[in-house]
Design a protein around this motif. Structure first.
Motif, PDB file in Angstrom:
ATOM      1  N   LYS A 101       4.097  38.070  32.027  1.00 39.62           N
ATOM      2  CA  LYS A 101       2.670  37.751  32.030  1.00 39.62           C
ATOM      3  C   LYS A 101       1.838  38.961  32.435  1.00 39.62           C
ATOM      4  N   PHE A 102       2.309  39.708  33.431  1.00 42.93           N
ATOM      5  CA  PHE A 102       1.633  40.905  33.902  1.00 42.93           C
ATOM      6  C   PHE A 102       2.589  42.087  33.791  1.00 42.93           C
ATOM      7  N   THR A 103       2.049  43.238  33.459  1.00 44.85           N
ATOM      8  CA  THR A 103       2.838  44.464  33.538  1.00 44.85           C
ATOM      9  C   THR A 103       2.610  45.022  34.940  1.00 44.85           C
ATOM     10  N   PRO A 104       3.674  45.146  35.723  1.00 46.86           N
ATOM     11  CA  PRO A 104       3.479  45.537  37.126  1.00 46.86           C
ATOM     12  C   PRO A 104       3.006  46.976  37.291  1.00 46.86           C
ATOM     13  N   GLU A 105       2.307  47.206  38.388  1.00 42.78           N
ATOM     14  CA  GLU A 105       1.918  48.544  38.806  1.00 42.78           C
ATOM     15  C   GLU A 105       3.180  49.211  39.343  1.00 42.78           C
ATOM     16  N   LEU A 106       3.483  50.414  38.872  1.00 48.11           N
ATOM     17  CA  LEU A 106       4.740  51.071  39.213  1.00 48.11           C
ATOM     18  C   LEU A 106       4.556  52.087  40.337  1.00 48.11           C
ATOM     19  N   HIS A 107       5.464  52.047  41.304  1.00 49.93           N
ATOM     20  CA  HIS A 107       5.511  53.009  42.406  1.00 49.93           C
ATOM     21  C   HIS A 107       6.932  53.562  42.451  1.00 49.93           C
ATOM     22  N   PHE A 108       7.091  54.846  42.174  1.00 51.27           N
ATOM     23  CA  PHE A 108       8.407  55.469  42.140  1.00 51.27           C
ATOM     24  C   PHE A 108       8.756  56.025  43.511  1.00 51.27           C
ATOM     25  N   ILE A 109       9.988  55.737  43.946  1.00 49.01           N
ATOM     26  CA  ILE A 109      10.469  56.139  45.268  1.00 49.01           C
ATOM     27  C   ILE A 109      11.823  56.827  45.095  1.00 49.01           C
ATOM     28  N   ALA A 110      12.022  57.937  45.801  1.00 47.60           N
ATOM     29  CA  ALA A 110      13.300  58.653  45.760  1.00 47.60           C
ATOM     30  C   ALA A 110      14.392  57.775  46.355  1.00 47.60           C
ATOM     31  N   ASP A 111      15.480  57.592  45.614  1.00 44.90           N
ATOM     32  CA  ASP A 111      16.583  56.716  46.025  1.00 44.90           C
ATOM     33  C   ASP A 111      17.571  57.493  46.887  1.00 44.90           C
ATOM     34  N   LYS A 112      17.751  57.049  48.118  1.00 48.20           N
ATOM     35  CA  LYS A 112      18.666  57.713  49.044  1.00 48.20           C
ATOM     36  C   LYS A 112      19.987  56.964  49.187  1.00 48.20           C
TER      37      LYS A 112
END
Length: 135
Positions: A101-112
């Motif tokens: 229904k909605f395209t989410p706002e994306l927040h990219f985070i470095a995966d540790k």
């Protein structure tokens, strides 16, 4: 008619959040691999999309990413910054790929998490620890 009891555990993602996260993860991995992103920090970089965690309303998504072949903290941070700059573009492409229904706002985070797994493997392969485990 009686209301159904809520069976989800507080603090844990619902089935809906998990399912949406997996749909977004697969779509983003495909989009990032096939699109020609203009940012010089993204050119020629292979990206691993490890996990996507969606908010309960599915309007925001945290995307955990790591560059393939670059284990440095600086490399992961640079990649997350570059993808955050391209987040609007990626969100537009994502909207065409998924049926939510909605395209989410994306927040990219470095995966540790890969670093943590490597540290645990290193500990378990230590002869003293192995001797204790094997008895």
């Amino acid at each position: 008619m009686a209301k159904a009891k809520k069976t989800s555990t507080p603090g844990l993602p619902s089935q809906r959040q998990l399912r949406a996260g997996e749909i977004i993860r697969h779509a983003l991995a495909e989009i990032i691999s096939r699109e020609d992103l203009r940012d010089p920090e993204l050119s020629g970089v292979l990206v691993t999309v490890g996990e996507v965690r969606c908010s309960p309303d599915l309007k925001r998504a945290k995307v955990y990413i790591a560059p393939l072949g670059d284990d440095s903290e600086a490399g992961r941070t640079r990649l997350a910054g570059a993808l955050n700059r391209a987040a609007t573009f990626l969100r537009g492409r994502l909207g065409r790929e998924i049926e939510l229904k909605f395209t989410p706002e994306l927040h990219f985070i470095a995966d540790k998490s890969y670093d943590e797994a490597t540290a645990i493997d290193r500990l378990l392969s230590d002869p003293r620890v192995r001797r204790d485990i094997e008895g």
